[in-house]
Design a protein around this motif. Structure first.
Motif, PDB file in Angstrom:
ATOM      1  N   ASP A   1      41.344  35.403  30.695  1.00  0.00           N
ATOM      2  CA  ASP A   1      41.785  34.672  31.887  1.00  0.00           C
ATOM      3  C   ASP A   1      41.856  33.174  31.638  1.00  0.00           C
ATOM      4  O   ASP A   1      42.652  32.473  32.277  1.00  0.00           O
TER       5      ASP A   1
ATOM      6  N   TYR B   1      45.119  45.300  31.993  1.00  0.00           N
ATOM      7  CA  TYR B   1      44.630  44.164  32.771  1.00  0.00           C
ATOM      8  C   TYR B   1      45.716  43.111  32.957  1.00  0.00           C
ATOM      9  O   TYR B   1      45.901  42.569  34.050  1.00  0.00           O
TER      10      TYR B   1
ATOM     11  N   PRO C   1      48.835  37.729  38.441  1.00  0.00           N
ATOM     12  CA  PRO C   1      47.684  36.923  38.862  1.00  0.00           C
ATOM     13  C   PRO C   1      47.712  35.495  38.334  1.00  0.00           C
ATOM     14  O   PRO C   1      47.119  34.596  38.932  1.00  0.00           O
TER      15      PRO C   1
ATOM     16  N   ARG D   1      42.655  38.904  37.732  1.00  0.00           N
ATOM     17  CA  ARG D   1      43.309  40.002  38.441  1.00  0.00           C
ATOM     18  C   ARG D   1      42.448  40.430  39.622  1.00  0.00           C
ATOM     19  O   ARG D   1      41.261  40.708  39.481  1.00  0.00           O
ATOM     20  N   ASN D   2      43.049  40.483  40.801  1.00  0.00           N
ATOM     21  CA  ASN D   2      42.341  40.860  42.028  1.00  0.00           C
ATOM     22  C   ASN D   2      42.240  42.377  42.099  1.00  0.00           C
ATOM     23  O   ASN D   2      43.234  43.065  42.270  1.00  0.00           O
TER      24      ASN D   2
END
Length: 392
Positions: free
Chosen positions: A42, A70, A76, A279-280
């Protein structure tokens, strides 16, 4: 050819991460959870988004399934644009047989056609295993203003640690004059961060030549950078002085997580102007019971805490039962700490179960205990400090 881009990023995310032991048995290192809410990858992806770089190639190789799932469309990180986006780039078959990436330079070489689509002015090369926030646009601007062929991000490290890094020696104008790979007696303490900006035509030339050399290790640090220096190409050092952590070992990953619990963390994950996106997963809010004890922790959505948690990070979906204790530890998504269990100075991987009255780790300044993904520590069992528990 797609619309020309000023800069394309290539993110090296294929490493096995063997020094993380059991944590990377089922996934690539960049997919390892971090900080309760995030995964390691991320950080470079968010840096790209915050820097206005909207074409990112993610080069995968080892255990790519979880990482691929992912990343998905890149939404995201706002990298699902029409003329660009994030692309997963595994090794692929080019002839009778496929070929694994042989080194960092070879990995980029195998994807020259991907870069060529965008005919960029510059190519940004990134590693997928560092925790930091960096404006790559500023680095690209520095590269351009110096008229450089290559720009290498450096940060000062303690002199006693210079033997662990590639060291860049520079003149008064930040031109790199010499590169020393893990020197015993360093001339400077400017360590390479493994973040590079190359002018596209020079990168293509040197990668192509390097591929033809049967004696090359096909590595940026060992081959490409020294060759460009020897050829008199203009190489510039770009200084970065903010928080940066190489999380390639159990100890450094644990330390980077613990850094988030400082009264004033060096890396601000609440900065709305330069966010780290993840990522939610649509988790429900966390729940902390009346009798629970929580002190100096990060507790992510979906957690249920009934016991005691001190100076620890709980990822999404973690359950800490009544009478259980979690101290100085990192608990990854979906793990369960059952009644009476004690977890101290440890990392517990995804969906692991620490059964009732089990003990994981020890107090003090010893080694980190690690429980692997989906592992079940039996009732009353013990995992000692420094031990890695899980399937063989």
């Amino acid at each position: 050819m797609l619309r020309k881009k000023r800069c394309v990023a290539m993110l090296l995310a294929g490493g096995q991460g063997s020094r993380l032991g059991i944590l990377t048995r089922h996934m690539a290192k960049p997919a390892v959870p971090f900080g309760g809410k995030y995964r390691i990858i991320d950080f470079p992806l968010s840096n790209c988004a915050n820097s206005g770089i909207d074409v990112v190639g993610v080069l995968t190789q080892y255990r790519p399934l979880e990482l691929n799932a992912y990343i998905a469309s890149g939404a995201p990180w706002d990298l699902d644009v029409v003329n660009g986006g994030v692309f997963v780039l595994p090794p692929y078959q080019t002839g009778a047989t496929g070929e694994w990436y042989k080194g960092t330079a070879n990995a980029i070489y195998q994807n020259l056609s991907f870069i060529e689509q965008y005919n960029p002015d510059y190519v940004l090369i990134l590693s997928g295993d560092h925790i930091y926030k960096m404006d790559y646009a500023a680095m690209v601007a520095c590269h351009e203003s110096h008229g450089a062929d290559a720009t290498i991000a450096v940060r000062q490290v303690p002199w006693e640690e210079t033997h662990r890094f590639g060291i860049m020696n520079t003149d008064e104008n930040d031109n790199i004059t010499e590169f020393e790979e893990k020197p015993k007696h360093a001339k400077s303490n400017n360590a390479s961060m493994g973040v590079y900006v190359f002018t596209w035509d020079k990168l293509r030339k040197y990668l192509t030549e390097d591929e033809k050399d049967p004696n090359s290790s096909n590595d940026f640090g060992k081959n490409i950078i020294p060759k460009m220096l020897n050829d008199g190409q203009k190489m510039v050092a770009y200084s970065f002085n903010d928080y940066w952590k190489d999380v390639g070992t159990i100890e450094s990953l644990w330390e980077a997580n613990m850094d988030l619990l400082a009264d004033q963390p060096e890396i601000d994950l609440h900065d709305k102007k330069f966010r780290i996106y993840a990522r939610n997963l649509g988790m429900i809010p966390q729940f902390v019971a009346d009798k629970a004890e929580v002190d100096n922790c990060l507790i992510t959505e979906g957690c249920e805490v009934y016991g005691t948690v001190r100076h620890s990070i709980l990822s999404s979906g973690v359950i800490v039962a009544e009478g259980a204790q979690v101290i100085d530890s990192v608990i990854m998504p979906g793990a369960k700490i059952e009644k009476g269990a004690i977890v101290r100075r440890a990392m517990v991987a995804e969906n692991a179960v620490i059964s009732a009255n089990a003990i994981v780790g020890e107090e003090g300044d010893g080694l980190i205990a690690v429980v692997g993904q989906d592992a079940v520590v039996p009732e009353g069992g013990k995992v000692a400090a420094g031990e890695q528990f899980g399937e063989e």
